[in-house]
Design a protein around this motif. Structure first.
Motif, short mmCIF file in Angstrom:
data_model
loop_
_atom_site.label_atom_id
_atom_site.label_comp_id
_atom_site.label_asym_id
_atom_site.label_seq_id
_atom_site.Cartn_x
_atom_site.Cartn_y
_atom_site.Cartn_z
N VAL A 1 0.85 -1.20 0.00
CA VAL A 1 0.00 0.00 0.00
C VAL A 1 0.88 1.24 0.00
O VAL A 1 1.68 1.44 0.91
N ASN A 2 0.72 2.06 -1.03
CA ASN A 2 1.48 3.29 -1.15
C ASN A 2 0.69 4.43 -0.52
O ASN A 2 -0.30 4.89 -1.09
N GLY A 3 1.13 4.89 0.64
CA GLY A 3 0.43 5.93 1.37
C GLY A 3 0.81 7.33 0.97
O GLY A 3 0.47 8.29 1.67
N SER A 4 1.50 7.48 -0.16
CA SER A 4 1.88 8.80 -0.66
C SER A 4 0.90 9.24 -1.73
O SER A 4 0.40 8.44 -2.52
N SER A 5 0.65 10.55 -1.81
CA SER A 5 -0.16 11.09 -2.90
C SER A 5 0.61 11.10 -4.21
O SER A 5 0.01 11.23 -5.28
N ASN A 6 1.91 10.99 -4.12
CA ASN A 6 2.78 10.97 -5.30
C ASN A 6 2.87 9.54 -5.80
O ASN A 6 3.54 8.71 -5.21
N LYS A 7 2.23 9.27 -6.92
CA LYS A 7 2.08 7.90 -7.39
C LYS A 7 3.41 7.19 -7.64
O LYS A 7 3.57 6.02 -7.31
N ASN A 8 4.38 7.88 -8.22
CA ASN A 8 5.65 7.26 -8.60
C ASN A 8 6.83 7.90 -7.88
O ASN A 8 7.91 8.01 -8.45
N GLY A 9 6.62 8.30 -6.64
CA GLY A 9 7.66 9.00 -5.89
C GLY A 9 8.58 8.09 -5.11
O GLY A 9 8.78 6.91 -5.44
N CYS A 10 9.10 8.62 -4.02
CA CYS A 10 10.10 7.90 -3.21
C CYS A 10 9.50 6.67 -2.53
O CYS A 10 10.15 5.61 -2.47
N THR A 11 8.29 6.79 -1.99
CA THR A 11 7.66 5.64 -1.32
C THR A 11 7.41 4.53 -2.32
O THR A 11 7.66 3.35 -2.03
N PHE A 12 6.93 4.88 -3.50
CA PHE A 12 6.71 3.89 -4.56
C PHE A 12 8.01 3.20 -4.93
O PHE A 12 8.05 1.98 -5.16
N THR A 13 9.09 3.96 -4.99
CA THR A 13 10.40 3.38 -5.33
C THR A 13 10.82 2.34 -4.30
O THR A 13 11.32 1.26 -4.66
N ALA A 14 10.60 2.64 -3.03
CA ALA A 14 10.94 1.68 -1.97
C ALA A 14 10.07 0.44 -2.06
O ALA A 14 10.56 -0.70 -1.99
N LEU A 15 8.78 0.64 -2.22
CA LEU A 15 7.86 -0.51 -2.31
C LEU A 15 8.16 -1.36 -3.54
O LEU A 15 8.04 -2.60 -3.49
N SER A 16 8.56 -0.74 -4.62
CA SER A 16 8.88 -1.49 -5.84
C SER A 16 10.07 -2.40 -5.62
O SER A 16 10.13 -3.51 -6.18
N GLU A 17 11.02 -1.96 -4.80
CA GLU A 17 12.19 -2.81 -4.50
C GLU A 17 11.76 -4.01 -3.67
O GLU A 17 12.24 -5.14 -3.89
N VAL A 18 10.86 -3.81 -2.72
CA VAL A 18 10.32 -4.92 -1.93
C VAL A 18 9.57 -5.88 -2.85
O VAL A 18 9.74 -7.11 -2.77
N ALA A 19 8.74 -5.31 -3.72
CA ALA A 19 7.93 -6.14 -4.62
C ALA A 19 8.81 -6.97 -5.54
O ALA A 19 8.52 -8.15 -5.80
N ALA A 20 9.89 -6.39 -6.03
CA ALA A 20 10.79 -7.13 -6.93
C ALA A 20 11.41 -8.33 -6.22
O ALA A 20 11.53 -9.42 -6.80
N ALA A 21 11.80 -8.14 -4.96
CA ALA A 21 12.37 -9.26 -4.19
C ALA A 21 11.32 -10.34 -3.95
O ALA A 21 11.63 -11.54 -4.01
N LEU A 22 10.09 -9.94 -3.69
CA LEU A 22 9.02 -10.91 -3.49
C LEU A 22 8.75 -11.69 -4.77
O LEU A 22 8.57 -12.91 -4.75
N GLU A 23 8.71 -10.99 -5.90
CA GLU A 23 8.47 -11.66 -7.18
C GLU A 23 9.56 -12.67 -7.49
O GLU A 23 9.29 -13.75 -8.04
N GLU A 24 10.81 -12.34 -7.12
CA GLU A 24 11.90 -13.30 -7.32
C GLU A 24 11.70 -14.56 -6.49
O GLU A 24 12.18 -15.64 -6.85
N GLU A 25 10.98 -14.42 -5.38
CA GLU A 25 10.67 -15.56 -4.52
C GLU A 25 9.35 -16.22 -4.90
O GLU A 25 8.78 -16.99 -4.11
N GLN A 26 8.85 -15.90 -6.07
CA GLN A 26 7.60 -16.49 -6.60
C GLN A 26 6.38 -16.10 -5.78
O GLN A 26 5.44 -16.88 -5.63
#
Length: 208
Positions: free
Chosen positions: A6-31
């Protein structure tokens, strides 16, 4: 297995999204399947303590914003990562208003599922923000997923966040730790290990 971020920032593709995307990429690598839910920039109601959600089935009485959609998505998720920017050493008012209502109305959709919080800041206020978000997990019977340090990234732009190599590593470790715990829970269920049966809730006031 599926994790809702859940991205709690009003900025759709900002710093919070960048952090969450890194978490998501690691999760996807783990299937592990992931989805990032953007809370958006539209107005969000605060909880008014009306108690109307007690008369409804896992829904808030106010249906004009993202809260009920979050509850619906939570019902189909196995784990959660809540991300927030830091405003005045605190999470965004947006994510706090959303989570207050979502957890009041739909706490059963979150119970016994792992959760983690992520904070993004230019400089400071991250640990206070993480502490505020972690309270949602501990009041809703949710295991809290950790990393190798506090779950934070630093930067004033997404480009600066990508330069925070330690912060990005913390996000990847968090994703892998989440995947590991989800597999442990799945193995436990397969072996007949179920969540404990809750007692009937008791409510005691300090002033009598």
């Amino acid at each position: 297995m599926r994790v809702l971020l859940v991205n709690g920032s009003s900025n759709k593709n900002g710093c919070t999204f960048t952090a969450l995307s890194e978490v998501a990429a690691a999760l996807e690598e783990e299937q592990v399947e992931t989805e990032i839910l953007q809370l958006g920039a539209d107005p969000v109601r605060d909880c008014i303590g009306c108690g109307g959600c007690r008369k409804m089935e896992r829904r808030c009485v106010f249906d004009s914003d993202v809260v009920n959609r979050l509850i619906e998505k939570a019902e189909g998720a196995d784990g959660f990562v809540f991300g927030t920017p830091v405003y005045y050493a605190h999470p965004s008012g947006r994510i706090l208003s959303v989570l207050d209502r979502a957890f009041y109305a739909g706490s059963a959709a979150f119970a016994y599922k792992p959760g983690a919080a992520v904070a993004s800041a230019r400089r400071a206020g991250t640990t206070a923000s993480l502490d505020a978000l972690n309270k949602y997990f501990t009041i809703a019977k949710m295991p809290v997923v950790s990393s190798q340090y506090w779950n934070m990234v630093h930067g004033n732009t997404p480009e600066e966040v990508r330069q925070d190599l330690e912060g990005l590593q913390i996000m990847r470790t968090l994703g892998r730790n989440m995947a590991w715990l989800l597999r442990c829970i799945e193995a436990g269920k397969a072996a007949g290990v179920n969540p404990p049966a809750p007692e009937a809730p008791l409510r005691t006031n300090f002033i009598r």
